[in-house]
Design a protein around this motif. Structure first.
Motif, PDB file in Angstrom:
ATOM      1  N   SER A  26       0.894  -1.351   0.000  1.00 15.50           N
ATOM      2  CA  SER A  26      -0.236  -0.355   0.156  1.00 15.50           C
ATOM      3  C   SER A  26       1.001   1.370  -0.161  1.00 15.50           C
ATOM      4  O   SER A  26       0.629   1.929  -0.789  1.00 15.50           O
ATOM      5  N   LEU A  27       1.742   1.699   0.672  1.00  8.79           N
ATOM      6  CA  LEU A  27       2.585   3.067   0.557  1.00  8.79           C
ATOM      7  C   LEU A  27       3.320   3.009  -0.939  1.00  8.79           C
ATOM      8  O   LEU A  27       3.425   4.156  -1.479  1.00  8.79           O
ATOM      9  N   ALA A  28       3.626   1.843  -1.474  1.00  8.76           N
ATOM     10  CA  ALA A  28       4.579   2.093  -2.503  1.00  8.76           C
ATOM     11  C   ALA A  28       3.270   2.829  -3.852  1.00  8.76           C
ATOM     12  O   ALA A  28       3.956   3.171  -4.743  1.00  8.76           O
ATOM     13  N   LEU A  29       2.440   2.098  -2.932  1.00  8.15           N
ATOM     14  CA  LEU A  29       1.289   2.632  -4.421  1.00  8.15           C
ATOM     15  C   LEU A  29       1.327   3.768  -4.504  1.00  8.15           C
ATOM     16  O   LEU A  29       1.395   4.843  -4.818  1.00  8.15           O
ATOM     17  N   MET A  30       0.866   4.142  -2.949  1.00  5.51           N
ATOM     18  CA  MET A  30       0.646   5.769  -2.269  1.00  5.51           C
ATOM     19  C   MET A  30       1.581   6.267  -2.637  1.00  5.51           C
ATOM     20  O   MET A  30       1.049   7.430  -2.880  1.00  5.51           O
ATOM     21  N   THR A  31       2.468   6.280  -2.352  1.00  3.10           N
ATOM     22  CA  THR A  31       4.313   6.717  -3.507  1.00  3.10           C
ATOM     23  C   THR A  31       3.740   6.959  -4.551  1.00  3.10           C
ATOM     24  O   THR A  31       4.200   8.481  -5.018  1.00  3.10           O
ATOM     25  N   LEU A  32       3.503   6.155  -5.476  1.00  2.77           N
ATOM     26  CA  LEU A  32       3.639   6.505  -7.010  1.00  2.77           C
ATOM     27  C   LEU A  32       2.746   6.891  -7.115  1.00  2.77           C
ATOM     28  O   LEU A  32       2.630   7.300  -8.169  1.00  2.77           O
TER      29      LEU A  32
END
Length: 647
Positions: free
Chosen positions: A308-314
């Motif tokens: 989730s953190l990676a997707l929100m960062t992108l």
């Protein structure tokens, strides 16, 4: 085109002089150009250690110059304002560099803590990568491991060699560094960037102190005899570049700040590092922000157990970049930098090859400087043509070039984009009529072949029928030539008559509703008359086309003269047809005494028209464009006074 035609009409001895001119001058000029380009490339490559600090200082001077001017306006002297501006810049850059260094040290120290997370993510990716590719990767990995773990060549003989008194393998371990040695190594690693930064600051100080003197020297060097024009050009170019660089710097710093704030709210560690990286890499076109986004996303995937953190960062990077690129930048300095997309990519490749990473960051500013210089310095005009986003050819030249290539579909597509904001009459005035004059100039100079004439004629016919009426995709346009043998204007009229009837429509119409368009005599005039008819019909006016040699004064049996409101004599070469126009207007006045007269004289924009409207039109109303003629017809049909002759 007109220049070519004029040169070809020079006397024979002039052509002979040109033909016997030795070619050695052209060859030597080409060789000199190649040697000069190679010398410049060599200087850029081998002198990069000197040129990079100077270039950075000059670009920074464009950023700092507005600030220096404001400090001088509040009362500080030249030296004090420059000192305050440069000191503030140095402190700001030093603080940012120190903070980024701490972030890098922290991220390096915390990476071992994320080993388990990285392994679990890699295992999850490997499970997704199933099938033949996964089996191939596993087999390849097994072979690599076997090769890496296997004995090296000659390793099996080492024990025997050692037993026989042969060479024994020896491992060398470096002794731990003493504190002083460690400090010297650290200093040696950070000294080159500090040295470059110091040189940049010193050069920046002197560039700002001698800003006016450098400008005067450049004006003296490039100005020549026209001092006023050069001064205006240099001031304008400097102000434009300064505004653009300041705006771009502010946008990039603001984008980096938003990324820093957003990543901090998401809980990603070292958010300041990614914000600074985004602000710096955003100077690199197209790939800068994606690189920063990928690095930050990879770190987010490594530090968080889930995705989730990676997707929100992108998603954060995507949203910020879309908003900045589509809403903020267009309002500050336009949608683009003034460079063509291909030139931006090529410039990035070239400058990164010459100057490395620094050249990649400076590629867009340096290329923009060359384009602006080419706009004002004649010797550098090729940079504006090759690298700028402005079209290399004008719209009429582009039309004629596409017509010579037989690419009518490209002409129609370009015309439809123009017609989305302009009328068909305006398009004919701005594009089609000048293109016809270009074709006429080549025909008069006999520089256009028969095949090229056929291509141009077919393209013009296709464009007029596609834009001047409802397109019919099933119709094929014949290979006709309006330039030499056949009359394309009359051919287009015959095609229209095949749909509307012999008289181009019914004759039992209300009184004062028909506009008769008559070509002055040449095939170009016939084409212009047919174009005017189609313009009038698009505006709801009943236009009819007839050739001057077909007009014998005998109307059809069922023709009522009262239906004719006005007649318009059309000429696209009024300078050559002046006497013919006057005679035709006099004859038409005798044949049609109750109709209002109008003369449409479309002169070539590439030559000066010396005759007056009153002379050409015999004192009658004269229009200089298709749009003006259509407006005059509307006024006359509404019962208003005709367009008065110009004086």
């Amino acid at each position: 085109m007109l220049l070519l035609s004029v040169q070809r009409r020079t006397p024979a001895y002039k052509e002979f002089e040109l033909s016997i001119e030795p070619k050695t001058h052209l060859v030597s000029a080409g060789v000199s150009g190649i040697v000069g380009a190679a010398t410049v490339l060599a200087l850029l490559y081998f002198g990069r250690d000197v040129l990079i600090p100077i270039t950075l200082a000059i670009i920074l001077s464009l950023l700092v110059a507005p600030w220096v001017q404001r400090l001088r306006h509040i009362g500080l002297g030249p030296t004090a304002s420059v000192g305050v501006a440069v000191l503030t810049l140095a402190l700001a850059l030093g603080a940012v560099g120190f903070a980024i260094g701490l972030q890098v040290v922290r991220i390096g120290a915390s990476l071992p803590q994320y080993t388990d997370t990285i392994r679990s993510k890699v295992a999850a990716v490997e499970q997704l990568a199933s099938g033949r590719l996964g089996r191939f990767n596993s087999e390849a990995g097994r072979l690599v491991e076997q090769w890496a773990d296997g004995p090296a060549p000659g390793a099996a003989t080492l024990p025997r060699a050692a037993a026989d008194g042969g060479p024994v393998p020896v491992e060398i371990h470096e002794a731990p560094l003493k504190p002083l040695q460690l400090l010297l190594r650290i200093a040696s690693s950070i000294w080159p960037p500090l040295e470059t930064a110091g040189i940049v600051l010193v050069v920046l100080v002197f560039v700002l102190l001698e800003h006016e003197a450098l400008r005067d020297r450049f004006i003296r060097l490039a100005g020549g005899d026209d001092l006023r024009a050069t001064t205006v050009a240099v001031n304008d170019a400097g102000q434009r570049l300064s505004r653009f660089f300041v705006s771009q710097f502010a946008v990039n710093v603001g984008t980096g700040g938003l990324v820093w704030l957003g990543l901090s709210l998401l809980g990603l560690s070292q958010a300041l590092l990614w914000g600074a990286m985004t602000a710096t890499l955003r100077f690199i076109p197209y790939i800068g922000v994606p690189i920063a986004a990928c690095c930050a996303t990879l770190l987010a995937a490594a530090v968080a157990p889930g995705w989730s953190l990676a997707l929100m960062t992108l998603l954060l990077f995507l949203c910020i970049e879309v908003v900045v690129a589509q809403m903020v930048e267009p309002k500050l300095y336009g949608h683009t930098t003034g460079l063509s997309p291909l030139s931006v990519v090529i410039a990035a490749i070239f400058w990164s090859w010459i100057w490395g990473p620094v050249g990649l960051v400076l590629s867009t500013p340096l290329t923009l400087c060359l384009v602006v210089a080419g706009r004002y310095v004649r010797a550098l005009n090729m940079f504006e043509i090759l690298l700028g986003e402005m079209p290399a050819l004008t719209l009429p030249q582009n039309f004629y070039q596409r017509a010579l290539s037989g690419d009518s579909q490209e002409i129609i597509a370009s015309a439809r984009r123009i017609l989305a904001r302009k009328t068909f009459a305006a398009y004919c005035d701005a594009v089609l009529a000048p293109a016809l004059h270009l074709a006429r100039a080549d025909l008069d100079a006999k520089t256009i072949s028969k095949g090229e004439q056929l291509k141009v004629a077919s393209a013009i016919a296709a464009v007029i029928e596609a834009l001047g009426e409802k397109p019919r995709w099933w119709r094929r346009y014949g290979r006709t030539s309006m330039l030499e043998d056949l009359n394309i204007g009359r051919e287009l009229r015959h095609r229209r008559e095949a749909l509307l009837g012999e008289n181009q429509g019914a004759l039992d119409v209300p009184a004062g509703t028909i506009v008769l368009c008559i070509g002055a005599g040449s095939v170009g005039d016939e084409l212009a008359a047919e174009i005017l008819v189609r313009i009038l019909r698009l505006q709801g006016i009943d236009g009819r086309h007839i050739a001057l040699d077909e007009f014998d004064g005998t109307p059809p049996d069922d023709f009522n003269p009262a239906v004719l409101a006005l007649y318009c004599l059309v000429s696209i070469e009024p300078a050559k047809e002046q006497s013919q126009i006057a005679a035709a207007l006099a004859a038409l006045a005798g044949f049609l005494p109750d109709a209002e007269p109008l003369a449409l004289l479309i002169a070539s924009p590439f030559e000066q028209l010396v005759l007056q409207d009153s002379d050409a039109g015999g004192g009658r109303a004269v229009a200089r464009s298709f749009e003006a003629a259509a407006q005059a017809c509307q006024r006359i049909l509404r019962g208003k006074r005709p367009l008065p002759p110009k004086t």
